[in-house]
Structure formats: structure tokens, C-alpha cells
Design an enzyme around this catalytic site. Sequence first.
Site, short mmCIF file in Angstrom:
data_model
loop_
_atom_site.label_atom_id
_atom_site.label_comp_id
_atom_site.label_asym_id
_atom_site.label_seq_id
_atom_site.Cartn_x
_atom_site.Cartn_y
_atom_site.Cartn_z
N GLU A 90 0.92 -1.30 0.11
CA GLU A 90 0.19 0.00 0.03
C GLU A 90 0.89 1.21 -0.08
O GLU A 90 2.03 1.22 0.58
CB GLU A 90 -0.78 0.13 1.28
N CYS A 103 3.23 8.51 1.69
CA CYS A 103 3.56 7.54 2.79
C CYS A 103 3.69 6.22 2.08
O CYS A 103 2.89 5.84 1.28
CB CYS A 103 2.63 7.43 3.78
N CYS A 110 5.36 -7.59 7.82
CA CYS A 110 6.09 -6.95 8.89
C CYS A 110 6.39 -8.16 9.85
O CYS A 110 5.37 -8.81 10.26
CB CYS A 110 5.67 -5.88 9.60
N CYS A 117 -1.01 -2.88 15.50
CA CYS A 117 -0.91 -2.85 13.98
C CYS A 117 -1.20 -3.77 13.12
O CYS A 117 -1.15 -5.10 13.30
CB CYS A 117 0.54 -2.55 14.16
N LEU A 214 7.01 5.27 19.75
CA LEU A 214 7.04 5.06 21.15
C LEU A 214 6.12 4.29 21.91
O LEU A 214 6.18 3.10 22.30
CB LEU A 214 7.65 6.46 21.89
N1 SAH Z 1 7.75 0.09 11.53
C1 SAH Z 1 7.83 1.58 11.61
C2 SAH Z 1 6.78 2.14 10.19
C3 SAH Z 1 5.51 1.53 10.08
S1 SAH Z 1 4.52 1.86 11.23
C4 SAH Z 1 7.29 2.06 12.88
O1 SAH Z 1 7.03 1.24 13.66
O2 SAH Z 1 7.50 3.33 13.01
C5 SAH Z 1 3.95 3.67 10.92
C6 SAH Z 1 3.18 4.20 12.14
O3 SAH Z 1 1.63 3.84 12.25
C7 SAH Z 1 3.78 4.04 13.42
O4 SAH Z 1 4.06 4.90 14.38
C8 SAH Z 1 2.62 2.90 14.07
O5 SAH Z 1 2.89 2.70 15.37
C9 SAH Z 1 1.33 3.65 13.55
N2 SAH Z 1 0.31 2.54 13.65
C10 SAH Z 1 0.04 1.20 13.74
N3 SAH Z 1 -0.91 0.75 13.73
C11 SAH Z 1 -1.59 1.97 14.12
C12 SAH Z 1 -3.11 2.00 14.37
N4 SAH Z 1 -4.01 0.95 14.60
N5 SAH Z 1 -3.44 3.29 14.81
C13 SAH Z 1 -2.78 4.28 14.68
N6 SAH Z 1 -1.41 4.48 14.30
C14 SAH Z 1 -0.81 2.96 14.08
#
Ligand code: SAH
Length: 343
Positions: A90, A103, A110, A117, A214
Site C-alpha cells: 500500500e 507514505c 512486517c 498494528c 514510542l
Molecule cells: N515500522 C515503522 C513504520 C511503520 S508503522 C514504525 O513502527 O514506526 C507507522 C506508524 O503507524 C507507527 O507509528 C505505528 O505505530 C502506527 N500505527 C500502527 N498501527 C496503528 C493504529 N492502529 N493506529 C494508529 N497508528 C498506528
Amino acid sequence: MQDIKELTLQELENRLENFGVKKYHAKQIFSWIYKKLTLDFAQMSDLPKGLRDKLNAHFFISGLEIARKIKSNDGTKKLLLKLADANFIEAVIIPVNQRLTACVSTQVGCKFACRFCASGMNGFKRNLSCAEILDELLLLEKEVYPERLTNLVFMGTGEPLDNYEEVLKSAKIINSSVGFNMGARRISISTSGIIPGILRLAGEGLQIELSVSLHAADDKLRSELMPVNKRYPLKELIASCKAYSDKTNRQVTFEYILIKGMNSDLKNAQLLVRLLSGYKLSKVNLIPSNPVSGLGLEPPDKKNILLFKDYLFKQGVNVTLRRERGQDIDAACGQLRLKYEKN
Ligand code: SAH
């Protein structure tokens, strides 16, 4: 046959010289691809015909197909892309004020299995190549043409710092004046906290923005939400971020998803203040969690979100609250791909 986008300008110049062709044509080819978004050698009208034939014999430009396009009511647009090996990824365009942010995904699936996530729910398949990452951006650029994308976040599916070489190579071409010519400060890499990758990135001499997911300010909770924390715990993680700030003089953004009943009461806010105390070049970006079907998580009530934010603000933390985007089109990482693969 090789995807020509795997090559840096210099690598392409060398290949052209091996063909017995003048190397200045490499710049023309880069311009056709990255500035004019041309994906067909035959259309590169200022190249000699013989060179176009040679290019066709040795290279191709794009292997990605748009499987679906979905537009959200708020203008967010998502592309579901089919790779040459029939995997799906995506890529998203997010318009905010004057900015058009792309993005992109960096992996198929992953391996990090963060609890909130969707990206990791079907596990990990493979890394994307530099050329595939550039394909995502090319296809997104075509969607907004003749406007151009202004910013790029490596925040789609996958962990960019677990695919370091390909991500960095693509970022350099995106940044290059002969490539997409996007300023390094407009390019952002988001990581779940891969410390060796953060330290390596700090030494690249690039001014890329670093975002760290974080989501919790104590090791017990963070390890529950993000298993990667067991390997790279908070103290070392924050130290590596400080090293990144010191070396690059860039502010690091800490993404913090607010999940009801999990990490969003005042006790969590206090821990967050403590964790970042004295860290001047840091910023916290609060994100109300996106609902993901099957995961049973919800954002807190609006009132609680504002209480959390105000507490951080009053304690001197540089804090922002991100608007949720594209919820009606499952814009959160990996959600659309998952749905599609299930069908
Ligand atoms: N692996 C990397 C980049 C991909 S995730 C990382 O962890 O930063 C991109 C962002 O989307 C991250 O901050 C992740 O924590 C967030 N994210 C994932 N699932 C989400 C959800 N259900 N609601 C809001 N943000 C989410």
C-alpha cells in the site's frame, strides 16, 4: 533484465560508458523518469534511437500495477499496488494544508508484531527493493501530477531500518537533485526503535527526519505492545535518539498512539515526561489509535486525549495532536492490504 531505478546516477553513467555511449545521457534518463515521470524508454525523445533500443534490451522501468485506488472523504488517497511477484503493498497520499505527503511501504508484511498494528497480522514476506520503493513514489507522483509531492514518510507497512540498504538507497535518489529533488528535511523515516539502524543513520551525513514509534514510556508496557522493546529497551533507545539529535542537530519525533485503557492515563503521561526530561531536541506526536478489526482497540474519549496532551504541554514537552486521516478507507498501516488478501 534489471530495473533501471536500482542504479544511482553514477552507476548508470558507468553502464552507459560500457555501452560505448556518452555518459551525459544518464542525466537525461534520470530526468525523464524522476522529473517527467515517464515509464517508457520509447518516449524519451531526446535520446538517440540506438540508445533507446539498448536500454530496452537491458532494463525495464516499472514492475508495479495499480490494483485499486481508494479516496477518503478528507482527500487521503490510497493505492493498493501489485508487485511483479503478485504480492500486494500500500502507498498513500495525504494532503495537509499546503503539503502533499506520500507514505510508502518498505516491506511486504512486517515481522515486528506490534499489538495495535495491522501490518504484522499476516507475518513478514520480504523486503522491498530500492526500485520498488521508487515505483511507489512514481505512481503516487503520477496521481497528483502536474502538482508534485512535497514530503515523504517511510511510514507504510514494514520496518524501514530492518531494510536499511534499500531504504537508504531510495532515500538518496529521492533526495538527489537529479532524482525527485526532495529536501532531506522533507523525508522522514519512522522506526519501531531499531537502535543499530538509528546509530547508522546518524552517521550518514543526511538531514533526514527521524520518527520513533514510542507508544509507551515504561519497558513493561512497551514490551507488551511492541515486542521489539525486549531487544531494544527504552533507556538505550532514548540514548540512541539523543545521539541522532546530537549528530544531525535534528529534532526527533516520538509517535505516541493513544489507546483507551492501555497507555493513555495521567500516570502514563508522567512517565513520558520523565523519560524525555532534559531532551531538548524532541517532540511528541499524539495519535488517537485507529480501530483495526480483530484487535479490539479504541482511542480514548476526546476529553482524556486533551487531558493527556495538556499535561505534557504544561510540563514543557513539545507536543502535537495528529488528526486522524483516512479512517473511512482503512488508511492505517496494512489495513487495506489485509482486507484484500483475505478476499
Ligand atoms: N515500522 C515503522 C513504520 C511503520 S508503522 C514504525 O513502527 O514506526 C507507522 C506508524 O503507524 C507507527 O507509528 C505505528 O505505530 C502506527 N500505527 C500502527 N498501527 C496503528 C493504529 N492502529 N493506529 C494508529 N497508528 C498506528
